[in-house]
Design an enzyme around this catalytic site. Structure first.
Site: not given
Ligand code: IPE
Ligand code: IPE
Ligand code: MG
Length: 254
Positions: A33, A50, A144
């Site tokens: 995240d 990303h 792994l």
């Molecule tokens: C969780 O992150 C999903 C992934 C990392 C793939 P999100 O960014 O989607 O989660 P929330 O919305 O902050 O809970």
């Molecule tokens: C995690 O990073 C990747 C996915 C959920 C696919 P985010 O896109 O959720 O990044 P933030 O939380 O907005 O910073």
């Molecule tokens: Mg996120």
């Protein structure tokens, strides 16, 4: 056996971390995240975050493999992430295909099994093809197991399990009296895998976001404010080091 790792804290200051190689978590799961916020801080589009996040994946998979972690589950796309703008969803799907194409050789050379969990039938056909091909070409590797969680949701996984269990009862394959924890686990995407010992979530959020709901019953959680693109091998070492200092009681007393 203890292994020492040093990481640079500042120009003159090094931090030494030791890891007990006899107590490496068998299964590590990571909620990757913070990509969007990482990009925002740099005034870049979210998709650049990303892209940067994919670089982190390479190093972390390699190090988990070196340390002898048996399963690494990476939460890459949740059942709720479809709510995001189309351009972002498309960018994530393209990055997945690029990642599989670019990293296949090295992963395969490192004996990694490229597995996936989640309902991939909803992903673009090209992603499905690449995932199946990567799995078929690596499924006999003995290193792994890399689980890419894609269109994964813990609730969705449980609903699917309940439905199949009901069907199997109706078809006389199993009986209601025999339902137990092991049987439920066998109906999940993670069949035959140990539950995650350690769940890592960077980016400052402290929630599970529908990840491995059944499997996390006794997982140790490790949070950090580091955003995923900035997450380095030294953070993995720190997480494992902290994990090794925890007392896992599983409800028992010592
Ligand atoms: C969780 O992150 C999903 C992934 C990392 C793939 P999100 O960014 O989607 O989660 P929330 O919305 O902050 O809970
Ligand atoms: C995690 O990073 C990747 C996915 C959920 C696919 P985010 O896109 O959720 O990044 P933030 O939380 O907005 O910073
Ligand atoms: Mg996120």
């Amino acid at each position: 056996m203890l292994k020492f790792f040093s990481s640079k804290k500042s120009n003159e200051d090094f931090e030494h971390i030791h890891i007990d190689m006899d107590n490496i978590p068998k299964h590590i799961a990571i909620i990757m995240d913070g990509n969007g916020r990482w990009a925002k801080e740099r005034k870049l589009p979210r998709t650049m975050g990303h892209k940067a996040g994919v670089e982190t994946i390479r190093d972390i998979v390699k190090e988990c493999s070196n340390l002898g972690v048996k399963y690494l589950t990476l939460y890459a796309f949740s059942t709720e992430n479809w709510r995001r703008p189309n351009e972002e969803v498309n960018a994530l799907m393209n990055l997945l295909v690029q990642y599989l194409r670019k990293e296949f050789k090295e992963l395969n050379d490192n004996n990694v099994v490229i597995n996936h969990i989640g309902d991939i039938s909803k992903l673009p056909v090209l992603c499905q093809q690449e995932l199946l091909e990567a799995y078929n070409n690596t499924k006999d590797n003995s290193g792994l197991v890399l689980n890419l969680a894609l269109n994964y949701g813990g609730r969705d996984e449980l609903i699917r399990a309940f439905k199949t269990i009901c069907k199997d009862i109706k078809d006389g394959k199993i009986s209601e009296e025999n339902i137990n924890e092991k049987m439920v686990s066998d109906y999940l995407y993670t069949v035959n895998m140990p539950d995650p010992d350690l769940i890592i979530r960077p980016s400052g959020e402290q929630r599970i976001s529908n990840f491995l709901l059944w499997q996390c019953a006794y997982s140790e959680f490790w949070y950090s404010n580091i955003k995923w693109p900035d997450f380095k091998v030294e953070h993995l070492h720190k997480a494992i080091h902290d994990y090794q200092s925890r007392d896992r009681r599983f409800g028992n007393v010592k």
